[in-house]
Design a protein around this motif. Sequence first.
Motif, short mmCIF file in Angstrom:
data_model
loop_
_atom_site.label_atom_id
_atom_site.label_comp_id
_atom_site.label_asym_id
_atom_site.label_seq_id
_atom_site.Cartn_x
_atom_site.Cartn_y
_atom_site.Cartn_z
N THR A 144 7.58 2.85 7.99
CA THR A 144 7.64 1.39 7.86
C THR A 144 8.39 1.05 6.59
O THR A 144 8.06 1.55 5.52
N VAL A 146 9.45 -1.38 3.58
CA VAL A 146 8.90 -2.48 2.79
C VAL A 146 9.84 -2.73 1.62
O VAL A 146 10.41 -1.79 1.06
N GLU A 172 0.43 -1.11 3.82
CA GLU A 172 1.06 -2.11 4.70
C GLU A 172 0.14 -3.31 4.89
O GLU A 172 0.59 -4.46 4.89
N HIS A 173 -1.16 -3.05 5.03
CA HIS A 173 -2.13 -4.13 5.17
C HIS A 173 -2.12 -5.04 3.95
O HIS A 173 -2.11 -6.28 4.07
N VAL A 175 0.31 -5.43 1.82
CA VAL A 175 1.59 -6.15 1.79
C VAL A 175 1.52 -7.37 2.71
O VAL A 175 1.89 -8.49 2.33
N GLN A 176 1.02 -7.16 3.92
CA GLN A 176 0.93 -8.26 4.89
C GLN A 176 0.00 -9.36 4.38
O GLN A 176 0.21 -10.55 4.66
N ALA A 177 -1.02 -8.99 3.63
CA ALA A 177 -1.98 -9.95 3.08
C ALA A 177 -1.49 -10.60 1.79
O ALA A 177 -2.21 -11.39 1.18
N LYS A 178 -0.27 -10.23 1.35
CA LYS A 178 0.33 -10.76 0.12
C LYS A 178 -0.48 -10.41 -1.13
O LYS A 178 -0.47 -11.12 -2.14
N SER A 302 7.26 -10.59 -4.74
CA SER A 302 6.78 -10.56 -3.35
C SER A 302 6.98 -9.16 -2.78
O SER A 302 7.84 -8.42 -3.24
N GLN A 304 7.32 -7.43 1.11
CA GLN A 304 7.49 -7.82 2.51
C GLN A 304 7.84 -6.62 3.37
O GLN A 304 8.62 -5.75 2.95
N VAL A 305 7.27 -6.58 4.55
CA VAL A 305 7.66 -5.57 5.54
C VAL A 305 9.02 -5.96 6.05
O VAL A 305 9.25 -7.11 6.46
#
Length: 306
Positions: A144, A146, A172-173, A175-178, A302, A304-305
């Motif tokens: 993945t 990022v 990844e989790h 990252v998605q949750a900022k 930031s 981001q994926v």
Amino acid sequence: MRHNDADQTATRKVGNSTVADKKNSPLPNEARRDANLNTLEKAIKARDRRAKTAPLGVVAATLAVLVLLVGGIWFASTYSSNDDNVAEESSSAETTPAAEAAALPAGPTKPYGETVKCEYKAEGEASKEVKVPESEDVKASGTTKVTLKTNSGEVPIELDASKSPCSANSFEHLVQAKFYDNTVCHRSVKSAGMTILQCGDPTGVGSGGPGYSFGDEYPTNGVSEAELENPVTYPRGTLAMANSGPDTNGSQFFLVTGETQLPPKYNVFGTISEEGLKTLDGILEKAPEGDGKPAEEVKIESAQVA
């Protein structure tokens, strides 16, 4: 690297979790840390005076200290400023040549299968509100991409689920949750045998985390207890978790920009792109020698994926 070390330790060393507190105990406060470092420095100087006729012993003693840095300073409690104790350590080291760090294993010794079950345990208070990642049927293959957008430039990275699936899944989790947005990279290390930037604590001091922890993965899995104490080389471009002891991985991670020698106790879960390494080289070029805060603030604006 509470998960990790994070502190500003000094350079003679080198495990927040960083590379790493090496025991299960929590991080010492700043005053205690500084006192321990002063004690260690005195011990090293005493060893040097007593080992003038045994250069290999000096190298071995220095390597033993160097290998322990990332993540904290637990080693300070194993060294004494008492001259008798220092003399004993020097004499035993004098007969032991310094061992070269082995290469990092190519991958886990045992295949994971298509998916794994991860165990994310509640631990401490989250530095930023975030849910615990999904733990069932976590993919154990694939990559993945990022991008970490920092105030110094972009750092593209690639997560590798085949190496450390629970680490990659958690990262990844987050990252998605900022979780990583607007966080400061609190630690840089630039010394012989270690060049890293450590990030991932929303508090910016090195003791924060996501409110959960998870277990050790590659390269720890499949390694004997004795081998866990032998240094290996984490190559330039490695992305790894920081920790404060066995199975204490959380949100803090470190980016390796120069070959770094550490015990195989830090989960490797990805790589840094050439573009990312150029950005990091610029950051580390400005960083002070030794172990401390970057000279200029490094902020992940930031994540981001891609």
